[in-house]
Every structure is written in C-alpha cells, then in structure tokens.
Design an enzyme around this catalytic site. Sequence first.
Site, PDB file in Angstrom:
ATOM      1  N   GLU A  93      -0.732 -24.986  19.204  1.00 25.91           N
ATOM      2  CA  GLU A  93      -0.368 -24.652  20.047  1.00 25.91           C
ATOM      3  C   GLU A  93      -0.593 -24.917  21.199  1.00 25.91           C
ATOM      4  O   GLU A  93       0.292 -24.621  22.645  1.00 25.91           O
ATOM      5  CB  GLU A  93      -0.256 -23.437  19.966  1.00 25.91           C
ATOM      6  CG  GLU A  93      -0.093 -23.299  18.358  1.00 25.91           C
ATOM      7  CD  GLU A  93       1.771 -23.074  18.942  1.00 25.91           C
ATOM      8  OE1 GLU A  93       2.435 -22.238  19.413  1.00 25.91           O
ATOM      9  OE2 GLU A  93       2.380 -23.817  17.822  1.00 25.91           O
TER      10      GLU A  93
ATOM     11  N   SER B  47      -7.504  32.118 -22.761  1.00 23.55           N
ATOM     12  CA  SER B  47      -9.101  32.604 -23.489  1.00 23.55           C
ATOM     13  C   SER B  47     -10.345  31.927 -22.795  1.00 23.55           C
ATOM     14  O   SER B  47     -11.310  32.262 -22.885  1.00 23.55           O
ATOM     15  CB  SER B  47      -9.236  32.853 -24.595  1.00 23.55           C
ATOM     16  OG  SER B  47      -8.305  33.755 -24.795  1.00 23.55           O
TER      17      SER B  47
END
Length: 853
Positions: free
Chosen positions: A122, A531
């Site tokens: 690059e 309960s």
Amino acid sequence: MSKLPNEPVAVPEDRPHARQAAPKPAEAKRRSVGLFGGFVRFTVVVALVALVGAGVASFGLYRSIAADLPDYRWLADYHPPQMSRIYTADSRLMAELAAERRVFVPIEAIPPRLQQAFISAEDQRFREHRGIDPMGMMRAGLFFAQNYGSGRRMQGASTITQQVAKNMLVGSDRTVLRKAREAILALRIEQALSKDRILEIYLNEIFLGAQAYGVAAAAQAYFNKSLDELTVGETAFLAALPKGPNNYNPLRFPDAARIRRDWVLDRMGEDGILTAEEVAAAKAEPIIARPVRRPEVVPVGGHYTEEVRRELLQRFGAEQTQGGGLVVRTSLDPVLQAATENALRQGLLSYDRRRGGWRGPVARIAHGPTEWLPALDALPPTPGLLPEWRRAVVLEVRPNEARLGWVQRSGPRAPAEARTGTLPFTDLAWARPVTPGRPGEPHRLGPAPRRMSDIVAPGDVVLVEVDPGRPAEGRNPARPERLSLRQVPEVEGAIVALDPNTGRVLAMSGGWSFDRSQFNRATQALRQPGSSFKPFVYLPALEAGIPPNQRFLDAPVEVATPQGIWRPANYSGNTNGYVTIRNAMERSLNLVTVRIAQEVGMDKVSETAARFGVIDNMPRYLAMSLGAGETTVLRQAAAYAAFVNGGRRVEPSFIDSVQDQRGRVVWRNAARGCEGCDRGPEAGPPRVTDNRRQIADPIAAYQMVSILQGAAQHGTGTRAAQGLNRPVAGKTGTTDDYRDNWFVGFTPDIVVAVWLGYDEPRSLGNGETGGNNAAPIFRDVVAAALRDSPAVPFRAPPGVALVRVNTDGGRTIMEAFRPGTENSASAPIGGMMPSASSAAAAQQVDTGLGGLY
C-alpha cells in the site's frame, strides 16, 4: 544645371513616403530588441501576477478547507470498536456483543512481517514520507497518462496515513475537495502521531471483507487462524485485500486472489522483506480458505445472557457494551444451567401431559408423495421447538398408528432427505381434545381418544421425537423409526439457583425457551408468592422472642372490611385447634399465619418484607400475610438466602467482573472486600471482610431454617427432599384459585426458587399445588448441583440453644431456642375474632388471598 552635393532633392508630392530616409541596420536591430524585451517584461509581470493570485487563492482555499477540518487529535487515544465477550464461571464463551466483528490487536502483537506486507502493498515509502508521497503521486500520474482511454483503473497514490484520514475523518467521497482535506489531515496526523500508532490504527480499522474489520478478524474469517499462525502466503493475501476485498475473495475469485497475492509477494521481495526463495515458496502455496468458524458458545442460558446484557447496558451504555471490547465474567455454571433448563422443561411437560390436553397440529400442508418434502422444508421455524424434536407431516392414518414423514439433514447446508416413521396409538392416551375455558379458568378436557383419527389427520404437521430413549447409534436406518408425539406447553415457569453466601446466580431459566419468548419470568414477572411468603410473617415473631413451640389457635377468623366479611381458610378446609409455630409452618396453616400477623402487627411484617427485599412498600393488609402481594422469583431466592447465611442481606449478582480491552478491571462485584489483596507477599496474608448488611437476628434466622427444614421433610414440601439424602429446607406456595405454584428452598450450599403458572394468569386446575409441581423441579435442580458434593448440616450460630422436644406429630427433634426462652412459651394465643386494630389492617383483602398451601 548641376546640383550641389548638399542640396536637397525634390520629392514629388504624390510619393510622400519617398520623403523618409531608409532606416539604418543598427537602428532596426535596436528597435526589434526593444519590442521583444517589452513582451518578455509583460509576460513576466503577468506570470508574477498570476502566480501571486494563484498563491493567494490557494492560501485562501487552504484556509477555507483547514478551518472546516475535523479534529484529528483524538486519534492519539482512539481504540477501534470491538466485540465484547461474556464468559461463564469456568471461562466458556456465552455470547459476543458487537455491531461489527472486530478484534483490536496492539501494534506490538502484530507480526513485523505482516506489518511490512501491508507497507509493501500500500505505501512502500511509509517510513520516509511525512503524510503524502510526491513520488507516489508522480508515479500514479504517469500511469494515468500512459493508460488514458484504456479503461484501466487509475493507480492509487494515497499513503497509509491518507487512508487513515479518509477512513477515520473525511469519508470516501470521490471528489477533489475530499482529496485536499485528506492530504492536509495526513500532514497534521504525521506531526501528532508516531508511525507505529498510525499503522496500528490502519491495521485494526481497515475493512478486509467477510465482515472482518482489521487484520486479526480477517485472519480468523479467511483462515481461522491467529496472526502468529499465518504463513507467508496467507500474510501476503491479507495485504492484497484493501484494494478490493470482494474482488479477491478466494472462494469466489481464486485466480484473481492468487494473482494479487503474488503481486504483493513480488513487492515484498523488492523491498528486501523476503528472499527470492521465500517468494517462490510462498507463490507455490495454494490459497486454502477456511470459512470462519464461530467460537463455540455454550448452548444454554439464553435468559441469563440477556439479563447480563441488560445490566451491562445499564452500567456502561450501549456504545461501550457493544464496541468496548469488554471481557465479562459471570457466575453461570453451564452444567447446572443445562440441568436447570432440563428440569424445568420436564416439569412443564409433565403438567402439560396431565392437564394441557392435545391442542392440535402446528400447521397443515399437502401430503402427496412428491409434495410433502419441499412443503415441510419451507415452513417457517416453530417457536419453542427443542433440538431433539422434529416437525413431521402425517402421511397415512390407520386405526392404531400413523405414518409420518420428516426432513433429515446431515449438516446445515446438506440437501434435505426424506425419512419416515410410525406413531403408535398406545402412547397417546393423554392427547384429549381441549375446550378453552372462560378467562381466568382452566381449559376443559374432552374424553380420551379411541382411535388415531381422533388425534391427527393426513396433512397435519406435528412435533415428534424420534425413538426417545434409544441412542442414535442403535437405530436401523432401513426400518421406520418409532415416534413420540410432542407439543410445546402453554404453561410457563422460572427457576433461579444462587449461592446463599455470595448471592452469585449460578443458574437461571426464565421460561420454556428463550427462542420462543425472551421475556424473563424469573426477573421481570411479578407474581403472588402465596404461602412461600409465610416465613417473612413468622420471622418477626421469632425475632420478638416468641419460641417455635408457642401455640396459636387454628380456628376460623372473620374480619370486617369495606368489601365485606373476609373469612380466610386453610387449604384443607379443616381446623386443628392450638398448634405450634413449627406445626403451622409445616402444614402451611393460613389461619395461624393470620393470627401471627395480628400478634406482631402488619407494620412489622411489611418492614420485614422490605428488609429482605421481597416486596418494597408492601401495603399493611392482613391478606398480604398470606402472599397476596407480588414479587419475582429472583427476589424470593435472594430473600431465602438470608436465612441460610445467618441473616445477612443478599444482593443477587450475575456478573463477577468486567475488564476493558486492555485487561484492566473496570468493575468487580464487591459483596466481599479484601484488605491487603493488592499488596505483595511480604505484607502478610490478606483479610477478607464481609460487606453484607445484617438484616435479621442470626438466632431467629437459624430458627426459621430449622422450621423450614421440617416443612420440607415432614410437611407440604416432602417431594422436594426425596432422594437427596442431605439437609433440605423450604416452603411451598399455591395462590388463590391455583394460579401460581411455588417452591423456594435451600441446602447449606445453594438456594433454588421455582415458579409455575400461565403468563396470562389462570387456574392451573384444582389440586395443582406447589408441592406437586414445583417441589419435584427443585429436587432435580439440587440433585444436579450437589451430585458430587458431600452432605453438610446447617450451621448453627453461636449462642443458640438446641433442646430436645416432642412435636405435635409425635416426633422428637432438636428445637432451636433463643437462650432463656426454652420454657417461655406462654398460654395459647388467639381467639375467634381479631382485634379492632387488626380488622382495620385487613382492608382490601378480597382482591386475591394469595396463600393456600
């Protein structure tokens, strides 16, 4: 007449030009030089003016562009967004959270050869230039001139620094203005950042195809390797991708990928990175792409993972959660989680077989010899389908069996194969037709089926399990498989299992299937505890010094309210006279619970519920003492944990620690502190401190443990302790009209809370109690959690008095007393009618009684 030499010559008037004397040669030369010099001076002046004007215009354009440039200095501290990962307690991957699949790798961890491969491909002069490369620009211009009109793509001249500016700051518009902005920013970036930092950003940010951002993600996506495992050829291939990732995909364009890779190898050879032999060897390598294999994720814990994700979003925000690269370690035990999910599903299936009936096929399709396979394969997914189940179409119905066909695949992308099997009628006595009841009432079941045609018809698509119980290796593909009919239950449930000492949630299931519903019934659903709330009524009595053998009257109670007379009753409908606190809890007697609430006062009961985190700001109505309030499964589990650990508040937690992308701990569960853990060995051993808040008297908490142990072993929760062969304590819960079933219990090592019910509350059916439905699920979870653990007793706190007493049922036990209260039980407490103050506290009780059993 002759003329004198100096006498002027007469010129005819019709020839005026003849009057001028002819110019001399020297004078003509001087005149031409003067004209040329004037032209040159004019040209120079014009050029200077133009140059100055161009310079002024360029400076003005530069100032205009520079004034609008984005700030580049933040790149110095920039870290690319990357996946956050969630792990179980044994470091197995649970989930990945990310908008983009990206892995950040510091420049020090990127192999130098890979760095140089990208530089060669690059920007060969990356280490020399200052942001822009004039030689590269000239080379690109020459290439353009040589190939003008050929249709070839123009050679790029952007440096790596310019690409960083483009990707991070200015975008990718193909305009001259963008290129100018990019160049200016590149110069500035080079002044602010080092070359290594610029290259680090570039290699971690660049898109390389296959949904991979950065070189580490690309190495995994294309070759399923880490960076240090790449060959020279694979390294060069990755460096070939920036020009056009989709154009060089080795699976689609292998020739183009090879040509581009070889070009990169040549550039690396030119730059002296590779020898000629290495280049030749790398070119000989084939590009063998191995499509990315996602990391293996634990296949359980969907609701748990979602709860962790929600907590991360609340604590760190969406951006940090999905892109901060967090490493999240949870308390999930994957083995226990799998057992928990299986126990819940088996409990729901058991209830559905008993009460749910047969609700019919999931779809209908054409069932011809050539039509059913593609039609069945094209059906959308069925929510809640278990991995071991299959969708099958009924091909033929006989009186005692049906022939079904289903789709079989050897792999995710393998072609569909047709398989057939038989569904025997002998296993389908449970498949009774269903008639929906009125809102809030259970569905009504029809008569048992008498023949196969009462259940299925040709073309029905149903859920089946293939030869359940027989291993796959024992099946004969040549003969039809034996099938069992299945259906996804309508009833739902939830489980939480946590450590009572730390609050770490070890397992959690929020319903039948996370795929069917992401709603977490363990943390998001508010249901009446029934309960199972009674221990928080009895505890303030124990804290007030009332001993466990104190007797209360179990007889009818009538309370006047604005809505009328409230007459609570026991589940059995019977009364038992005077009974002890222990007996009342073991048998879950509602009438005694109401009298205890009257004795201690509903203000104290409400304060206890808030103290334990069960219900905040609970109304002071007597009906609340029977569990008519609302809470969650997670809150119930955490509240019961305080009984086991000596009365300390438990804050349930899913996350142990969170680290950032560089390994620094940014959050840690601080239930316990550690003094000296950050010092070296020369400082001596560290000291662990307990930061949990004391919310109950340790002796009263242990008394409650002892009473609940009796409830699980001799009372309504006996199915919870069957076969465990270890101390177990807990309490059942069944709400009004059997809408909710609960069991919340514990051993010294683990607390488990279980709930069953419908999302849209309706009755589970007469006789469907927490002891029958929830307690067996609790037992299966505890058995899986403690399979390899020794049985240990509950630990008594210092100072408690253990006295041998006889219970109402004739058993002899060691009862726990507060010192000095062994013989303090007063005369039996209770009467036929409550006091006036208690009657006022019983307002609005007819909206839901809560506790039945």
